[in-house]
Design an enzyme around this catalytic site. Structure first.
Site, PDB file in Angstrom:
ATOM      1  N   SER A 176     -56.425-110.603  -8.127  1.00 37.04           N
ATOM      2  CA  SER A 176     -56.367-111.233  -9.452  1.00 37.04           C
ATOM      3  C   SER A 176     -56.796-112.691  -9.525  1.00 37.04           C
ATOM      4  O   SER A 176     -56.951-113.223 -10.624  1.00 37.04           O
ATOM      5  CB  SER A 176     -54.967-111.102 -10.035  1.00 37.04           C
ATOM      6  OG  SER A 176     -54.847-109.837 -10.631  1.00 37.04           O
ATOM      7  N   SER A 184     -56.216-110.107 -12.960  1.00 45.41           N
ATOM      8  CA  SER A 184     -55.425-110.386 -14.140  1.00 45.41           C
ATOM      9  C   SER A 184     -55.441-111.863 -14.546  1.00 45.41           C
ATOM     10  O   SER A 184     -55.145-112.173 -15.701  1.00 45.41           O
ATOM     11  CB  SER A 184     -53.980-109.955 -13.902  1.00 45.41           C
ATOM     12  OG  SER A 184     -53.423-110.674 -12.815  1.00 45.41           O
ATOM     13  N   LYS A 200     -51.395-120.023 -15.125  1.00 43.23           N
ATOM     14  CA  LYS A 200     -51.271-118.617 -15.528  1.00 43.23           C
ATOM     15  C   LYS A 200     -49.852-118.348 -16.021  1.00 43.23           C
ATOM     16  O   LYS A 200     -48.884-118.828 -15.427  1.00 43.23           O
ATOM     17  CB  LYS A 200     -51.597-117.723 -14.324  1.00 43.23           C
ATOM     18  CG  LYS A 200     -51.596-116.236 -14.645  1.00 43.23           C
ATOM     19  CD  LYS A 200     -51.945-115.421 -13.401  1.00 43.23           C
ATOM     20  CE  LYS A 200     -52.015-113.946 -13.691  1.00 43.23           C
ATOM     21  NZ  LYS A 200     -52.304-113.142 -12.477  1.00 43.23           N
TER      22      LYS A 200
HETATM   23  N1  GLN Z   1     -56.181-105.395 -10.548  1.00 43.81           N
HETATM   24  C1  GLN Z   1     -55.172-105.147  -9.571  1.00 43.81           C
HETATM   25  C2  GLN Z   1     -54.013-104.431 -10.238  1.00 43.81           C
HETATM   26  O1  GLN Z   1     -54.159-104.061 -11.336  1.00 43.81           O
HETATM   27  C3  GLN Z   1     -54.717-106.425  -8.953  1.00 43.81           C
HETATM   28  C4  GLN Z   1     -53.872-107.220  -9.864  1.00 43.81           C
HETATM   29  C5  GLN Z   1     -53.380-108.500  -9.264  1.00 43.81           C
HETATM   30  O2  GLN Z   1     -53.886-108.962  -8.248  1.00 43.81           O
HETATM   31  N2  GLN Z   1     -52.359-109.053  -9.891  1.00 43.81           N
HETATM   32  O3  GLN Z   1     -52.979-104.231  -9.679  1.00 43.81           O
END
Ligand code: GLN
Length: 495
Positions: free
Chosen positions: A177, A153, A78
């Protein structure tokens, strides 16, 4: 079977027997990326020459008698994890062109183990989002249906693994994420306990929540990757000095007598019927394997979302102050220093990142700190206590990962709250800092459904064991997205 379809376990067996080389395997995966990624768009950067060099080196190490669980295995990373000499953008325009001068600890460990790094995968900007639509570059498409999101994400990593564009991948999980995209793309994923994996070189979003995790096409592959990346790191003061167990040894198909709790707050109204049905069936399967299943209550669950969306943006607003056009990436000077900041940050950050910086700055401001940030921290303690209490009675908890299957690209992007709600089942475990594992457990509306298995801090072996036992008893992990052949005909929304 094509080489890119192999799991790590299968590839390792063939590499050990000398039936394939890492160069052959890596080439097959690179060709797959070449053939598919214009449609899936999992990668922000592919580094084929570097990958082939690493594969060659891995073959040489093997020829010299070396062996590790990841020697010669092609993986994706990532783009929020620093890779020396390879651009790391965090999916943000503000870091376009930023080439880290050092490797994150997890990357150094993968290199030492001889893994082959294929490139960097797409992500919502600074990991803020649930669909990759907040990427400053483009949206990744779900390999199961190219008109849908892969989740986020870490959507690029999950999509790459699902599509055969990597055997495994690293992601990061702050509030879901790794787990949410694993569920949406039908692959296995783990968010380890906070402190289990070093965050050194992981670009910070919300430092008290961020944790690096792994994706694979089966549970054993996730265990192999975790075994390499886990461990104490003096360069991350929040990493914990607890010995790393042999995760592969945890993979026993026997869960007889294991106590599994079903939190009733996770089976609420509004959950997609096909998702609930898949979960209920999965729970019956676990019972059939001899687990002792009972209901449990986590009473503060409904406060997780508001608490998370105060704490995470508050930490983000502080962490993102460093992007000022002076030290990293984009720099748009102005007449005064302040103009320079305004230009760089105004043009470099996308709308969701700006929203979080504003939310976080507000929540931390003098007049509101007690009312919002401090209160959220207290709620966080209550949420953690809910889990502590549940783990006195249960070895693991099982829940849906998301209330719905992967949604259509564009469906939720204009409504931040409905996007935030897709993480409703993954946020509380993040706030509690515990371990969460996801395995495919069914299909609904033609899309994969994922089961979330939660265990207490540093109980990764238990999560892996439940996941493995379930996987061995079912066929869901063997399904592959219908990409071959079909992909050419499909009208793809390009952004
Ligand atoms: N979707 C969640 C957010 O927008 C979690 C994102 C993540 O785990 N990086 O913060």
């Amino acid at each position: 079977m094509a080489l890119y379809e192999l799991t790590i376990r299968e590839a390792r067996a063939l590499l050990r027997k000398g039936e394939i080389t890492s160069v052959e395997l890596t080439r097959a995966v690179l060709e797959r990326i070449e053939a598919l990624d214009a449609k899936v768009r999992a990668y922000l950067t592919v580094t084929p020459e570097l990958a082939l060099e690493q594969a060659k080196a891995a073959d040489a190490r093997r020829a010299a008698g070396e062996d590790t669980p990841l020697l010669g295995i092609p993986m994706a990373i990532k783009d929020v994890i620093c890779t020396k000499g390879v651009e790391t953008t965090c999916g943000s325009r503000i870091l376009k062109g930023f080439v880290p001068p050092y490797d994150a600890t997890v990357i150094a460990k993968l290199r030492a183990a001889g893994a082959v790094l294929l490139g960097k995968t797409n992500t919502d900007e600074f990991a803020m989002g649930s669909s990759t639509e907040n990427s400053g570059y483009f949206t990744t498409h779900n390999p199961w249906d190219l008109t849908r999101v892969p989740g986020g994400s870490s959507g690029g990593s999950a999509a790459a693994v699902a599509a055969g564009e990597a055997l495994a991948a690293l992601g990061s999980d702050t509030g879901g994420s790794v787990r949410q995209p694993a569920a949406f793309c039908g692959v296995a994923g783990i968010k380890p306990t906070y402190g289990r994996v070093s965050r050194y070189g992981l670009v910070a979003f919300a430092s008290s929540l961020d944790q690096i995790g792994a994706f694979g096409r089966e549970v054993a592959d996730v265990a192999s990757v975790l075994g390499i990346i886990a461990g104490y790191d003096p360069r991350d003061s929040t990493s914990v000095n607890v010995p790393v167990p042999n995760y592969e040894e945890a993979l026993m198909p026997d869960i007889r007598g294991m106590r599994i709790g079903i939190p009733k707050e996770y089976f609420v109204e509004g959950i997609q019927p096909g998702v609930e049905k898949a979960l209920r069936e999965a729970i019956r399967t676990l019972e059939g394997l001899g687990a002792v299943v009972d209901e449990v209550s986590l009473p503060h669950t409904s406060y997780a979302l508001p608490a998370y969306y105060l704490i995470a943006p508050a930490e983000a607003s502080a962490n993102l102050a460093r992007y000022d056009g002076v030290k990293y990436g984009l720099s748009i000077p102005g007449e005064t220093m302040w103009d320079g900041y305004r230009n760089t940050r105004g043009q470099g950050f996308g709308p969701e990142v700006k929203r979080r910086i504003m939310l976080g700055t507000y929540a931390l401001s003098a007049g509101y700190y007690d009312a919002y940030y401090l209160k959220a921290q207290k709620v966080r303690t209550l949420i953690k206590q809910d889990f502590d209490k549940a783990f006195e009675r249960f070895d693991a908890l099982v829940t849906p990962t998301t209330p719905m299957v992967a949604f259509k690209i564009g469906e939720k992007i204009a409504d931040p709250l409905s996007m935030y709600l897709t993480d409703i089942f993954t946020l509380a475990p993040s706030l509690a800092g515990i371990c969460g594992m996801v395995v495919p457990c069914g299909m609904a509306d033609g899309m994969p459904v994922g089961m979330q298995i939660l265990t207490g801090a540093f109980q990764e072996p238990t999560a892996l064991r439940v996941a493995y036992a379930y996987e061995q008893a079912t066929e869901w992990h063997k399904l592959r997205p219908p990409l071959d052949g079909k992909v050419e005909d499909k009208e793809v929304m390009r952004q």
